[in-house]
Design a protein around this motif. Structure first.
Motif, PDB file in Angstrom:
ATOM      1  N   ILE A 104      43.436  35.935  33.893  1.00  0.00           N
ATOM      2  CA  ILE A 104      44.615  36.211  34.690  1.00  0.00           C
ATOM      3  C   ILE A 104      44.242  36.117  36.166  1.00  0.00           C
ATOM      4  O   ILE A 104      43.077  36.258  36.515  1.00  0.00           O
ATOM      5  N   PHE A 106      44.964  37.569  39.980  1.00  0.00           N
ATOM      6  CA  PHE A 106      45.513  38.720  40.689  1.00  0.00           C
ATOM      7  C   PHE A 106      45.946  38.327  42.099  1.00  0.00           C
ATOM      8  O   PHE A 106      45.258  37.545  42.770  1.00  0.00           O
ATOM      9  N   GLY A 107      47.057  38.882  42.549  1.00  0.00           N
ATOM     10  CA  GLY A 107      47.420  38.778  43.944  1.00  0.00           C
ATOM     11  C   GLY A 107      46.531  39.701  44.761  1.00  0.00           C
ATOM     12  O   GLY A 107      45.808  40.538  44.220  1.00  0.00           O
ATOM     13  N   SER A 108      46.619  39.557  46.078  1.00  0.00           N
ATOM     14  CA  SER A 108      45.756  40.361  46.956  1.00  0.00           C
ATOM     15  C   SER A 108      46.290  41.773  47.164  1.00  0.00           C
ATOM     16  O   SER A 108      45.594  42.621  47.704  1.00  0.00           O
TER      17      SER A 108
END
Lengths: 116, 116
Positions: A104, A106-108
């Protein structure tokens, strides 16, 4: 390549208001999207998962929407409290062919601060 | 209580030294992951393992090595070849195996590695 954007690095709101965080993605339609909460110096904690065929998911004061046309998920915290202050991350599976490695992406994250 | 334990919480590395970060889980999960988190960036996958005695490189595997001799344990070694090791390292596990199902990842509380 796949890109995840979370709105602003930081969001400050008054206690009792609804906090709305945004997660935008590009280039494909993921089968699901997840939201996590991360406190300073701690690991992320899973909050909610929403699948592509679901428009909305709720859990207590949390609500997540998933608009596959806009390629966007909104994460709402109603009746916000100072204890809701944390960084919130969205995560989604990579598109086909993006990477064999990443399970997956991840955004920050968006750092949410609720002031009393 | 079931969970993931990472140790140590803080670690310092000298020039040319290899260091090993510990990750243990008692959730009976098949899949385990190592991520690196830098300020203002999302989590980046270093290595993952879906089953004992098998593991795959993630997006930033260079300078790192892992082993998976037991289901419960997935240690990460940061080698001297990793020139910029200062970061927050997170270990995670999930029940997910095979096709992506969107099952949540469970994280430890991280190890913060710094250079002396």
């Amino acid at each position: 390549s796949q890109k995840i954007e979370q709105n602003s690095e930081a969001l400050n709101i008054q206690e009792g208001k609804t906090a709305t965080l945004t997660c935008n993605y590009t280039n494909y339609s993921p089968a699901y999207l997840q939201w996590y909460r991360q406190d300073p110096g701690r690991g992320p904690v899973f909050l909610l998962l929403i699948r592509e065929n679901e428009k909305e998911k709720r859990k207590e004061r949390l609500k997540v929407t998933f608009d596959t046309t806009l390629k966007q998920s909104l994460f709402h915290i109603t009746a916000s409290q100072p204890a809701d202050s944390a960084t919130y991350l969205c995560a989604l599976p990579p598109p086909p062919g993006y990477s064999n490695a990443s399970k997956i992406i991840f955004g920050s994250g968006t750092r949410l601060s609720i002031r009393p | 209580d079931g969970g993931i334990t990472q140790s140590p919480k803080y670690l310092f590395r000298k020039e040319g030294q290899n260091v090993t970060l510990s990750c243990e889980q008692n959730l009976n999960h098949d899949a385990m992951y190592w991520y690196r988190q830098d300020p203002g960036q999302g989590l980046r996958l270093i290595y993952y393992s879906q089953i004992v005695n098998d593991f795959q490189k993630g997006d930033i595997a260079e300078g790192y090595s892992v082993s998976r001799e037991k289901k419960e344990s997935f240690p990460l070694t940061v080698t001297s070849a990793q020139k910029n090791p200062t970061a927050f390292y997170l270990c995670a596990s999930s029940a997910e195996t095979g096709p992506t199902l969107g099952r949540p990842q469970h994280f430890g509380d991280g190890t913060r590695l710094s250079i002396l």
